[in-house]
Design an enzyme around this catalytic site. Structure first.
Site, PDB file in Angstrom:
ATOM      1  N   GLU A 144       0.823  -1.216   0.000  1.00 11.03           N
ATOM      2  CA  GLU A 144       0.000   0.000   0.000  1.00 11.03           C
ATOM      3  C   GLU A 144       0.860   1.270   0.000  1.00 11.03           C
ATOM      4  OE1 GLU A 144      -4.108  -1.574   2.092  1.00 11.03           O
ATOM      5  OE2 GLU A 144      -2.678  -0.483   3.321  1.00 11.03           O
ATOM      6  N   GLU A 300      -6.678  -7.634  -1.114  1.00  7.92           N
ATOM      7  CA  GLU A 300      -7.224  -7.444   0.231  1.00  7.92           C
ATOM      8  C   GLU A 300      -8.663  -6.965   0.148  1.00  7.92           C
ATOM      9  OE1 GLU A 300      -5.063  -5.057   3.029  1.00  7.92           O
ATOM     10  OE2 GLU A 300      -3.107  -5.814   2.372  1.00  7.92           O
TER      11      GLU A 300
END
Length: 694
Positions: A144, A300
Site C-alpha cells: 500500500e 485485500e
C-alpha cells in the site's frame, strides 16, 4: 488453478503449533493462495545483517506441501526498530517539519538511501533463498505505497527533489517559467534554493505543489523499482506486483501499471455506504483497464468489519459473497482478504479475518468456505477477460492533483466524487465502462466521458479532437481545459485548447454556495448537423426534462455549439447549461454545471443512445449489474443484485447456472432467473446471445 482464493497470512503472530491447524482450515476453506511476509522484516532480520529465515522456510514448505501457492511479500513495508534507532534520518517529516516516529507502520522517507539500501539487501536475501521454491506464485513488493507516508518533506527529500527538478527542467530559467515565479517574488537563481512546499504563511505556489506531488509519486515508485530490479535479476520470469489503494491520489495507477506484471488492489467496502458497490465498480474497472483488460488481483478485502473507520459495521449476510463476485465479474482472477486469522493484539485486532476470534463455528467462516467452494467450482473462469466495453471514462492523475489544489474558484471540487457522478448513470443503465488515462488510444470507443479535466495539455486536446473528428461521441464536463501541465491558465482562458472542439468559451466561472441549487430546463430543439433547427420530443430527441444542478455553474458563450439545456433561474438564467457541438464526423456534449443525478442520467442516456451504446443486458431491474467475461474457458454472464429487493431477470437465451453444483443441484438451462437481494449468479452463455459490445 482457477480463481485464486485466500488471505494475508501472518504466522509470526502465532506459535508454531497453530500453523498446522491453519493449513487444515485453509484446505477446508478451499484456500489456493496466501500473501505471506508483508510485515515480517523484524522477525526475518532481528538485528542488522543477522537474518533468520528458518522459520519462514517451514511456513513456505507447509504451504507448498498443501498445494497452497504464495504471493511472497518483500517484507519491506515497515522498518524494524533497530533500523530507525541506528538511522533516525530514515524517518519521514511532515510539511511542518515534525518528525513522524516509529510505532505504527510505513515510517520511512521514500527518498532515504539508507532505507532503500537496507530494503534492497533484505530483498536480495529473500530472492536468492526462495526463487526456486515450488510454492512461489508471484512477488508482492512493499505494501500500500503512500498509505501513511504520502510525502516526506525532510532535507533528504529536498535534495532528491532538486535532483528530480534538474532532470525535468534542465535549467533554473525553465523552472522559473514553469512555476510562474515572477509572481510574489519567488524567482530562483539556483536549484539549491528550492525546498519542498513546506508549511508557509499563505498559499504555496501551486505549480510547486503539483511538481512535488509528481516527485513524491516517483520517489515511492523508485522504492518499488529498486526491489523489482532485484527480483527480476535473481528470480527471472516470476511476476511482480504491489497492492494499490482505491481513489488514491498519491500513486498514479496508470503510471505504475507499466512496471506491474499484474494490477493488484486492496478494496474495503463500507456496509454503511449505500454506494459502496458503485465506488468498487469504478475502481475495479480502472484496475482492469490499466493494463488493457488483463485480469487483475483483489489482494485485500474484509470478510466482515474493518477497524479504521469511525463506525465499523459488519457485512450483512450475503454482502461479502456479492462483493467478492463483483470483483470477479469485473475482471479479478484472485479474491483474497486481510487477513487469515484475526489478530489478538495490535492496532488491527478488531479487523475481521477469515478465522475470527470466535473460531470456525461462525457465520464469517461458513460464508468464506462457501465462497471458496463456489470459486473452486468454476476453474475455467481464470484467464477469461471482460468483453471490451464501448465506453471509456477518462481519469488523469495530473489533472486530479491540480484540480484539488487551494486558491481556486471553489475548493469543493473533488475528482472522485465528480467522476462517480459521471460513472453512476452508465452503471445504472447497465453499460460496461473502461476507465482510462487521456493518452490512451480512444479510437475503439463509441463514447468517451471526460469528467472535469482541469489540466489539459496540447497533446491531450489534439487526441480528443482526433477522436471526435473520426466520428466519436465525447461528453465533457465543467472546469475543463483551464490550465496547462504547469498549472498556468491557457491563453484566452477556459477551455483553452479544447475551445474549437467544444465550440464555446467560458467567460466566467460561477461556483454555487454550499447547499445552493439552480434550475435547469431543456431547450425545445437542437440544431441538426445540416444547420437547420429541428424540433425534438422526449420520445426520441434531445430535449431534456427540467431539473436542478448544484456546486458549479459557468457563463458559457457558444461559438458554434447549440444549447441543449439552459439555466432556468439564478444569475445565469437563460444561459447555456448543456451544449452540443458537431465536430468533424463526431459530436461533443458539454455540461457547464453539476446536474442532479436524475438529470445527469437523462442526459447520459441520450448521449450514449446517440453513440449507439447498448447495455450489457436490456431490461435489467434496478440495482442489478451485468457483466460478461469470455476466453478459452467459455463465455460467462455475471448477474449481481445490489438492490434491496429480489429481482427477476429475463435472459436472451437459455443459460446454465455455473454454480449449481456447489448447491448439490444439477444445472438447468433457463430463460429466466430470480436473484434475491445481495444475490449473485454466474451463467454460462452457451449461444453468445449477450451483446459483445455492450
Amino acid at each position: 488453478m482457477g480463481i485464486h482464493f485466500g488471505a494475508d497470512y501472518n504466522p509470526e503472530q502465532w506459535p508454531e503449533e497453530v500453523w498446522e491447524e491453519d493449513i487444515g482450515l485453509m484446505k477446508q476453506a478451499h484456500v489456493t493462495m496466501v500473501t505471506a511476509g508483508i510485515f515480517s522484516w523484524a522477525k526475518a532480520e532481528p538485528r542488522a545483517g543477522a537474518y533468520d529465515f528458518d522459520w519462514f522456510d517451514r511456513v513456505m514448505d507447509r504451504l507448498g506441501g498443501a498445494g497452497i501457492r504464495v504471493c511472497l511479500a518483500t517484507m519491506t513495508a515497515s522498518p524494524p526498530p533497530w533500523l530507525t534507532r541506528a538511522h533516525p534520518e530514515v524517518l519521514p517529516q511532515g510539511p511542518d517539519g515534525q518528525r513522524r516516529w516509529p510505532g505504527g507502520r510505513q515510517h520511512y522517507c521514500p527518498s532515504s538511501p539508507v532505507y532503500r539500501e537496507h530494503a534492497v539487501r533484505l530483498v536480495e536475501r529473500l530472492a536468492a533463498r526462495y526463487a526456486g521454491h515450488p510454492a512461489l506464485a508471484l512477488w508482492h513488493v512493499g505494501n500500500e505505497y503512500g498509505c501513511h507516508t504520502r510525502q516526506c518533506f525532510c532535507d533528504v527529500s529536498a535534495a532528491d527533489f532538486r535532483r528530480w527538478l534538474r532532470g525535468r527542467y534542465g535549467s533554473v530559467a525553465r523552472l522559473n517559467d514553469a512555476w510562474s515565479t515572477a509572481f510574489w517574488s519567488q524567482a530562483y537563481s539556483d536549484f539549491e534554493e528550492v525546498l519542498p512546499p513546506r508549511t508557509a504563511p499563505t498559499f504555496p505556489n501551486p505549480a510547486h505543489q503539483l511538481d512535488y506531488l509528481r516527485f513524491s509519486d516517483d520517489a515511492l515508485r523508485d522504492c518499488y523499482l529498486a526491489e523489482r530490479e532485484v527480483l527480476a535479476r535473481l528470480c527471472p520470469g516470476m511476476p511482480v506486483t504491489t497492492n494499490l489503494m482505491p481513489f488514491h491520489k498519491p500513486v498514479d495507477a496508470f503510471a505504475w501499471s507499466h512496471d506491474m506484471d499484474a494490477m493488484a488492489l486492496d478494496f474495503y467496502q463500507d456496509p454503511f455506504d449505500a454506494e459502496t458497490h458503485l465506488k468498487a465498480a469504478y475502481t475495479f474497472d480502472l484496475m482492469r483497464s490499466a493494463r488493457g483488460g488483463q485480469p487483475w488481483l483483489l489482494l485485500e478485502q474484509a470478510p466482515g468489519a474493518v477497524n479504521w473507520r469511525a463506525r465499523n459495521g459488519p457485512k450483512p449476510p450475503g454482502a461479502m459473497r456479492l462483493w467478492s463476485w463483483q470483483a470477479v465479474a469485473q475482471g479479478a482472477d484472485a479474491v483474497l482478504y486481510f487477513q487469515w486469522r484475526q489478530s489478538r493484539g495490535g492496532a488491527e485486532k478488531f479487523h475481521s479475518a477469515m478465522v475470527p476470534h470466535a473460531g470456525t463455528d461462525t457465520r464469517i467462516f461458513r460464508e468464506v468456505c462457501d465462497l471458496g467452494r463456489e470459486l473452486a467450482s468454476v476453474p475455467e473462469l481464470a484467464g477469461t477477460r471482460v468483453v471490451r466495453p464501448t465506453v471509456a471514462l477518462v481519469t488523469d492523475w495530473d489533472s486530479w492533483r491540480a484540480l484539488e489544489l487551494d486558491s481556486h474558484p471553489s475548493t469543493a471540487l473533488r475528482l472522485p466524487e465528480l467522476a462517480l457522478g459521471h460513472y453512476r448513470p452508465l452503471f445504472e443503465a447497465g453499460v460496461a465502462c473502461d476507465v482510462v488515462p487521456p493518452d490512451r488510444d480512444l479510437s475503439g470507443y463509441r463514447l468517451v466521458v471526460v469528467p472535469n479535466l482541469y489540466l489539459v495539455t496540447t497533446s491531450v486536446a489534439q487526441r480528443l479532437a482526433s477522436y471526435v473528428r473520426g466520428g466519436g461521441h465525447l461528453l465533457v464536463s465543467f472546469f475543463s481545459g483551464v490550465v496547462d501541465g504547469c498549472d498556468r491558465v491557457h491563453p484566452g482562458g477556459c477551455p483553452g485548447p479544447l475551445r474549437s472542439l467544444l465550440g464555446l468559451r467560458v467567460e466566467e466561472f460561477w461556483p454555487l454556495d454550499e447547499g445552493a441549487t439552480v434550475g435547469v430546463r431543456g431547450v425545445a430543439g437542437v440544431r441538426g448537423r445540416g444547420g437547420g433547427r429541428a424540433r425534438t420530443g422526449a420520445a426520441g430527441g434531445w430535449e431534456l426534462p427540467a431539473g436542478t444542478a448544484d456546486l458549479w455553474s459557468e457563463a458559457v458563450r457558444p461559438e458554434g455549439a447549440e444549447p441543449v439545456a439552459e439555466f432556468a433561474d439564478g444569475d445565469l438564467a437563460g444561459g447555456p447549461a448543456v451544449t452540443r457541438h458537431g465536430y468533424g464526423a463526431g459530436t461533443v456534449t458539454y455540461v457547464g454545471t453539476r446536474l442532479a443525478p436524475p438529470l445527469m442520467r437523462a442526459l447520459t442516456d441520450r448521449v450514449r443512445e446517440a453513440a449507439g451504446v447498448r447495455p450489457v443486458l436490456a431490461g435489467l431491474p434496478e440495482g442489478v449489474q451485468a457483466t460478461v467475461r469470455e476466453g478459452p474457458g467459455g463465455r460467462f454472464l455475471f448477474l449481481l443484485n445490489h438492490g434491496t429487493r429480489a429481482a427477476d431477470i429475463t435472459l436472451p437465451c437459455p443459460m446454465a447456472d455455473a454454480l449449481a453444483g456447489t448447491r448439490g443441484e444439477r444445472a438447468q438451462h433457463t430463460y429466466r432467473i430470480g436473484l434475491p437481494a445481495r444475490g449473485a449468479a454466474v451463467l454460462k452463455d452457451l449461444r453468445g446471445a449477450v451483446p459483445a459490445d455492450g
